[in-house]
Scaffold this motif. Structure first.
Motif, mmCIF file in Angstrom:
data_model
loop_
_atom_site.group_PDB
_atom_site.id
_atom_site.type_symbol
_atom_site.label_atom_id
_atom_site.label_comp_id
_atom_site.label_asym_id
_atom_site.label_seq_id
_atom_site.Cartn_x
_atom_site.Cartn_y
_atom_site.Cartn_z
ATOM 1 N N LEU A 21 0.905 -1.262 0.134
ATOM 2 C CA LEU A 21 0.030 -0.017 0.009
ATOM 3 C C LEU A 21 0.784 1.286 0.017
ATOM 4 C CD1 LEU A 21 -2.652 -1.357 2.413
ATOM 5 C CD2 LEU A 21 -2.982 -0.601 0.016
ATOM 6 N N GLY A 24 2.909 0.568 -3.738
ATOM 7 C CA GLY A 24 1.959 0.642 -4.826
ATOM 8 C C GLY A 24 2.327 -0.581 -5.988
ATOM 9 N N ARG A 95 -13.457 1.570 -5.328
ATOM 10 C CA ARG A 95 -12.080 1.088 -4.934
ATOM 11 C C ARG A 95 -11.074 1.472 -5.649
ATOM 12 N NH1 ARG A 95 -10.606 -5.206 -5.435
ATOM 13 N NH2 ARG A 95 -8.418 -4.999 -5.627
ATOM 14 N N HIS A 96 -11.054 1.262 -7.147
ATOM 15 C CA HIS A 96 -9.893 1.762 -8.171
ATOM 16 C C HIS A 96 -9.768 3.356 -8.050
ATOM 17 C CE1 HIS A 96 -9.721 -1.902 -11.004
ATOM 18 N NE2 HIS A 96 -9.847 -2.211 -9.766
ATOM 19 N N MET A 99 -7.480 3.744 -4.838
ATOM 20 C CA MET A 99 -6.311 3.257 -5.037
ATOM 21 C C MET A 99 -5.547 3.779 -5.779
ATOM 22 S SD MET A 99 -6.617 1.162 -2.746
ATOM 23 C CE MET A 99 -4.925 0.602 -2.525
ATOM 24 N N ARG A 103 -2.163 6.102 -4.852
ATOM 25 C CA ARG A 103 -0.824 5.714 -5.512
ATOM 26 C C ARG A 103 -0.395 7.042 -6.095
ATOM 27 N NH1 ARG A 103 -3.475 1.375 -8.186
ATOM 28 N NH2 ARG A 103 -2.971 -0.650 -7.289
ATOM 29 N N ARG A 110 1.170 9.595 1.140
ATOM 30 C CA ARG A 110 0.768 7.999 0.991
ATOM 31 C C ARG A 110 1.008 7.297 2.214
ATOM 32 N NH1 ARG A 110 2.619 6.573 -4.226
ATOM 33 N NH2 ARG A 110 4.610 5.837 -3.116
ATOM 34 N N MET B 10 -8.383 -0.645 0.749
ATOM 35 C CA MET B 10 -7.207 -1.170 1.100
ATOM 36 C C MET B 10 -7.174 -2.491 1.386
ATOM 37 S SD MET B 10 -4.971 1.869 2.929
ATOM 38 C CE MET B 10 -5.992 2.673 4.036
ATOM 39 N N GLU B 13 -7.725 -4.747 -1.633
ATOM 40 C CA GLU B 13 -6.808 -4.374 -2.662
ATOM 41 C C GLU B 13 -5.772 -5.432 -2.392
ATOM 42 O OE1 GLU B 13 -6.593 -2.706 -5.423
ATOM 43 O OE2 GLU B 13 -4.461 -2.414 -5.882
ATOM 44 N N THR B 14 -5.406 -5.763 -0.837
ATOM 45 C CA THR B 14 -4.264 -6.537 -0.628
ATOM 46 C C THR B 14 -4.833 -7.899 -0.041
ATOM 47 O OG1 THR B 14 -4.711 -5.657 1.735
ATOM 48 C CG2 THR B 14 -3.028 -4.518 0.306
#
Lengths: 161, 192
Positions: A21, A24, A95-96, A99, A103, A110, B10, B13-14
């Motif tokens: 995270l 990235g 979500r995209h 994220m 990034r 971050r 998060m 994603e992980t």
């Protein structure tokens, strides 16, 4: 080495997720985690009587920031690569966007977001890891969240257009 | 609530990420190997630096290099006139252990305070090889030859950067602000 393998087995995945995270990229996250654990391994006799996780986490976050700073000097700003696996169908856009927004943040912002909202650390714990004041963490968090909110707003506008 | 959405994103994603089962074993093996190399380097570096300080200027037909122009065993035989050595920053907690020396107008920080400056950094890691992949991992300048050395070159906001692998295990990076980079690169001597 007493306890090191057990620590990695228990916390390796969580630390890998934090590394991912923060930077990235899966490949870089694995590399950073291995480098951080190697440092911890070399100093294990000095740290194994304390909780080693904050020590390793600090190395991970600061290594990612150092790499990003060095790359920035050379005109490269890493924005990571998209995940290899398809996202679940629900909330996929949100979500995209989030994220991608994460990034796109400067490395330090971050890191602040990951430590505050992924690791659930307090402002002072985050400040300790990053070597700055709690006030700086607060202002960096506010800036990052404002940026993410802007991105979400733009996405909503685009979706509605 | 953005904080909640971020946490969810998060986590999703992980969710598929997991550490390799043999991670601890690989790390311990690398740490053991590096420990021996470090011990050997600790023994050899002062000897090589002293030998280089004496022998290289003889071979080049130049005068002795001042002690503050030997950076982790690497000799900086040319600096533009008028620059003085600036105080060192504490080292980054980086994956490439590096030593940096900075010379600048008035001893300030040219990259942030203005003025001219040259910095020379020496990074040592057993993983460094003279390959495009190794140079890419370090940074991402454009491939270029300067003073007979093949490396990577970049320019941003008036800062010129060049780095190369003079031999496996070592990266030398030179940065210049308002000063000519090439003669400094040409004057870098890496003994051994």
């Amino acid at each position: 080495m007493t306890g090191f393998a057990e620590f990695v087995a228990a916390r390796g995945t969580a630390l890998l997720r934090t590394a991912y995270l923060t930077c990235g990229s899966v490949h870089e996250a694995e590399d950073v985690l291995q480098a951080a654990l190697e440092k911890a391994c070399r100093n294990w006799s000095r740290i194994d009587d304390r909780d080693p996780e904050p020590y390793v986490r600090r190395i991970i976050v600061n290594t990612v920031i150092s790499r990003a700073r060095r790359r920035a000097i050379l005109r490269i700003i890493p924005t990571g690569s998209p995940p290899d696996l398809p996202a679940p169908a629900d909330d996929v856009v949100l979500r995209h966007v989030l994220m991608d927004g994460l990034r796109a943040l400067p490395p330090r912002q971050r890191a602040v977001i990951v430590l505050r909202y992924w690791e659930d650390l307090t402002e002072s714990q985050t400040a300790e890891i990053l070597g700055c004041s709690a006030g700086t963490v607060k202002s960096q968090t506010a800036k990052a969240m404002a940026r993410l909110r802007t991105l979400l707003g733009e996405e909503a506008t685009n979706a509605g257009a | 609530m953005l904080e909640h959405d971020l946490r969810e994103a998060m986590a999703a994603e992980t969710a598929t990420l997991a550490a390799a089962p043999d991670l601890a074993e690989r790390v311990e093996r690398r740490a053991r190997s590096r420990r021996w190399r470090t011990r050997l380097a600790v023994l050899l570096v002062p000897f090589l630096a002293a030998a280089g300080w004496f022998l290289v200027p003889q071979a080049l037909g130049t005068g002795a290099v001042p002690a503050d122009q030997i950076i982790d065993g690497v000799l900086v035989t040319h600096l533009p006139p008028g620059l003085i050595r600036a105080p060192e920053d504490p080292p980054d907690d980086d994956d490439f252990p590096g030593v940096t020396a900075l010379w600048s107008t008035g001893g300030g920080k040219p990259f942030t305070d203005g003025g001219d400056g040259i910095s020379v950094s020496v990074y040592r890691s057993a993983d460094i090889e003279n390959t495009p992949a190794s140079l890419d991992e370090f940074g991402a300048g454009e491939p270029r030859e300067i003073a007979g050395k093949w490396g990577r070159h970049g320019m941003m906001m008036g800062i010129e950067v060049f780095y190369w692998v003079p031999r496996p295990g070592v990266i030398v990076m030179v940065m210049a602000v308002g000063a000519d980079l090439e003669p400094v690169v040409e004057g870098i001597v890496v003994p051994g």
